[in-house]
Design an enzyme around this catalytic site. Structure first.
Site, PDB file in Angstrom:
ATOM      1  N   HIS A 123      -3.999   6.763  -2.355  1.00 42.82           N
ATOM      2  CA  HIS A 123      -4.656   6.046  -1.403  1.00 42.82           C
ATOM      3  C   HIS A 123      -4.003   6.085  -0.051  1.00 42.82           C
ATOM      4  O   HIS A 123      -4.571   5.734   0.927  1.00 42.82           O
ATOM      5  CB  HIS A 123      -4.912   4.797  -1.913  1.00 42.82           C
ATOM      6  CG  HIS A 123      -3.908   3.540  -1.783  1.00 42.82           C
ATOM      7  ND1 HIS A 123      -3.234   3.251  -3.050  1.00 42.82           N
ATOM      8  CD2 HIS A 123      -2.885   3.234  -0.907  1.00 42.82           C
ATOM      9  CE1 HIS A 123      -2.064   2.568  -2.656  1.00 42.82           C
ATOM     10  NE2 HIS A 123      -1.912   2.321  -1.524  1.00 42.82           N
ATOM     11  N   ASP A 152      -4.469   6.841  -8.980  1.00 40.34           N
ATOM     12  CA  ASP A 152      -3.846   6.556  -7.768  1.00 40.34           C
ATOM     13  C   ASP A 152      -2.318   7.240  -7.384  1.00 40.34           C
ATOM     14  O   ASP A 152      -1.364   6.540  -6.927  1.00 40.34           O
ATOM     15  CB  ASP A 152      -3.576   5.204  -7.372  1.00 40.34           C
ATOM     16  CG  ASP A 152      -3.761   4.771  -5.946  1.00 40.34           C
ATOM     17  OD1 ASP A 152      -3.708   5.461  -5.031  1.00 40.34           O
ATOM     18  OD2 ASP A 152      -3.035   3.462  -5.592  1.00 40.34           O
ATOM     19  N   SER A 233       3.161   1.459   0.258  1.00 42.97           N
ATOM     20  CA  SER A 233       2.640   2.153  -0.686  1.00 42.97           C
ATOM     21  C   SER A 233       3.186   3.577  -0.901  1.00 42.97           C
ATOM     22  O   SER A 233       3.536   4.381   0.061  1.00 42.97           O
ATOM     23  CB  SER A 233       1.071   2.328  -0.350  1.00 42.97           C
ATOM     24  OG  SER A 233       0.660   1.165  -0.976  1.00 42.97           O
TER      25      SER A 233
END
Length: 524
Positions: A123, A152, A233
């Site tokens: 993502h 992911d 992230s």
């Protein structure tokens, strides 16, 4: 976390985000950035067996604390050169003047091979036209992306050699309570280090992503209280030996900032996916048609097996069911691979792709049985409605927790104005899909049920306020029967803001069906 714009002009969008862990240990050893050697440093733990009076300063204990402090500082200095900052950009859609408006974001990652292979979240980089990797020393490289978007994980390749790397830990050895360190670029602030602990293990979740229009499955998340925010992230979660135990990927936060509950994809899972991407260019799992869960203590005792993957559900037309496997069986082996948990089963089917014949050993009624099954192509994911407008890219995955113990049942959090919702003046505030083989297995929906299944719910939306949940199947709205996602979308075109409509749905939990009727108020 999803990439984020440097300047925020609107509310953050949340679905899921995570942190970095540090495992306990007395000595840390990390690869040297320059010569590939190792540097070691000690990290003595506090001795609390002989507490001292509170009104006296124990110099030995103070020195121990200082040594521990120095250990964290040394670990940060050694690990940071292998952590990268990632910037992404798309040309974007045209505005009213016909001009293209660029869309960008940023995230984190880390180098795990010295020849330029970097791990991050899908993502962070997925779907972008331009990916730029910024190294610790300031050099910038364009990146080529390999994606495993349903889980992911992504690998970014840059043309560089002799780079500093971070080693992987065996995430199966991680224990709750260990130290955890997260390194990344929250809000674009590069080389930020935060320290916490491992809060819990083996969390699970599935999240619908409106940007990629896929449902991402997280099967082995490590929970941490190390502070992580938008931009973390893809960065590493480290143990006290400087080894990666997780990939920061999500947070739970009512405010959009760190609330002390973060989640990281386990290192074993991330490493397997990354190596598969490098070897094959993609990740394709063989499909057995089994929805596995980890064994609970009472189940293990009752079924006479210590470890394995419990068959919670399986479609009647799937390969496993046709071969003779039943709900309630415990899978303990796939070919030569021992299955100790649901993650082992899922990972085995990365090795054995579609068309592979596998021996599946199960325990049933305390007896062992072996079945030969031919894996199939995985079914298509549940369809999701296209967004009315381009979602914001300053989004951060997050979870809205109404009932914390049921982690895997969390509604998926997004702001109402960024979620793909049905057309019309009013919006229900859900992502929907048709009931198909995948959604039946995921949400235990029996055959013969049709309607629009809820894949995601926006917080504060009419559906959320009415108490609807992930996996509910909407079968009627205001007297109009609903047999598909398209029919619900069409029905919503007749609903205006300010109206109240009767919505009927079916909910399937623990083998039972419940009929749900709600008066839904469509208020902005």
């Amino acid at each position: 976390m999803n990439p984020t714009k440097r300047l925020f002009t609107g509310p953050l969008v949340w679905i899921l985000a995570a942190g970095v862990l540090i495992g306990a240990g007395a000595t840390a050893s990390v690869m040297n950035a320059k010569d590939g050697g190792t540097r070691s440093f000690t990290s003595p733990l506090l001795n609390i067996s002989s507490p001292q009076p509170v009104n006296r300063v124990n110099m030995t204990s103070l020195e121990t604390v200082r040594a521990l402090n120095d250990s964290f500082a040394a670990l940060s200095e050694i690990a940071k050169p292998a952590v990268v900052h990632i910037r992404v950009q798309n040309s974007g859609a045209r505005n009213g003047l016909g001009e293209r408006q660029a869309m960008g974001g940023e995230g984190s990652g880390f180098i795990f091979r010295p020849d330029g292979y970097i791990i991050t979240n899908d993502h962070v980089v997925g779907g972008y036209e331009k990916v730029t990797v910024v190294l610790y020393d300031g050099r910038e490289f364009p990146g080529k992306v390999l994606r495993a978007q349903d889980t992911d994980i992504a690998v970014v390749k840059i043309e560089a050699n002799d780079l500093p790397t971070l080693p992987f830990a065996d995430s199966r050895q991680v224990r709750t309570g260990e130290f955890a360190i997260a390194i990344g670029a929250p809000f674009g602030l590069e080389n930020t280090v935060t320290i916490g602990h491992v809060s819990a293990l083996q969390r699970e979740n599935q999240i619908a992503d409106p940007n990629s229009r896929t449902v991402r499955v997280y099967t082995d998340l490590i929970q941490t209280d190390a502070a992580i925010n938008v931009g973390n992230s893809g960065g590493p979660l480290l143990n006290i030996d400087g080894q990666v135990i997780g990939i920061n990927s999500a947070i739970y936060s009512p405010s959009g900032a760190s609330g002390g509950i973060g989640f990281a994809i386990s290192s074993n899972q991330a490493r397997l996916l990354a190596e598969t991407l490098i070897e094959k260019g993609k990740v394709v799992r063989g499909f057995l048609g089994i929805l596995p869960e980890n064994l609970k203590g009472h189940q293990a005792k009752q079924l006479g097996v210590e470890k394995g993957a419990y068959v919670a559900n399986l479609p009647s037309d799937g390969p496993a069911a046709i071969a003779g496997i039943k709900q309630g069986d415990v899978v303990v082996r796939i070919n030569s691979i021992a299955v100790e948990s649901q993650v082992d089963l899922r990972n085995a089917m990365i090795k054995y792709g579609p068309g592979s014949k596998v021996e599946v050993e199960v325990v049933r009624d305390k007896q062992r049985k072996v079945f030969t099954i031919t894996a199939k192509e995985p079914p298509a994911q549940p369809a999701m409605q296209a967004p009315q407008s381009q979602p914001r890219r300053n989004s951060l995955p997050e979870i809205d927790i109404d009932d914390f113990p049921g982690f895997k049942d969390f509604p998926r959090v997004q702001t109402p104005d960024s979620v793909p919702m049905p057309g019309g003046n009013a919006r229900l505030g859900v992502e929907i899909g048709d009931v198909n083989e995948t959604s039946r297995a995921t949400f235990s929906i029996p055959s013969g049920v049709s309607g629009a299944v809820i894949n995601s719910i926006a917080p504060g939306s009419p559906a959320h306020d009415a108490g609807m949940r992930l996996g509910d199947v909407i079968v009627e709205i205001d007297g109009t029967k609903i047999n598909s996602a398209e029919e619900l979308s069409n029905a919503m075109k007749k609903v205006q803001w300010g109206q109240t409509k009767r919505v009927k749905a079916k909910r399937f939990e623990k083998g039972a069906e419940t009929s749900i009727e709600r008066d839904v108020k469509f208020q902005r």
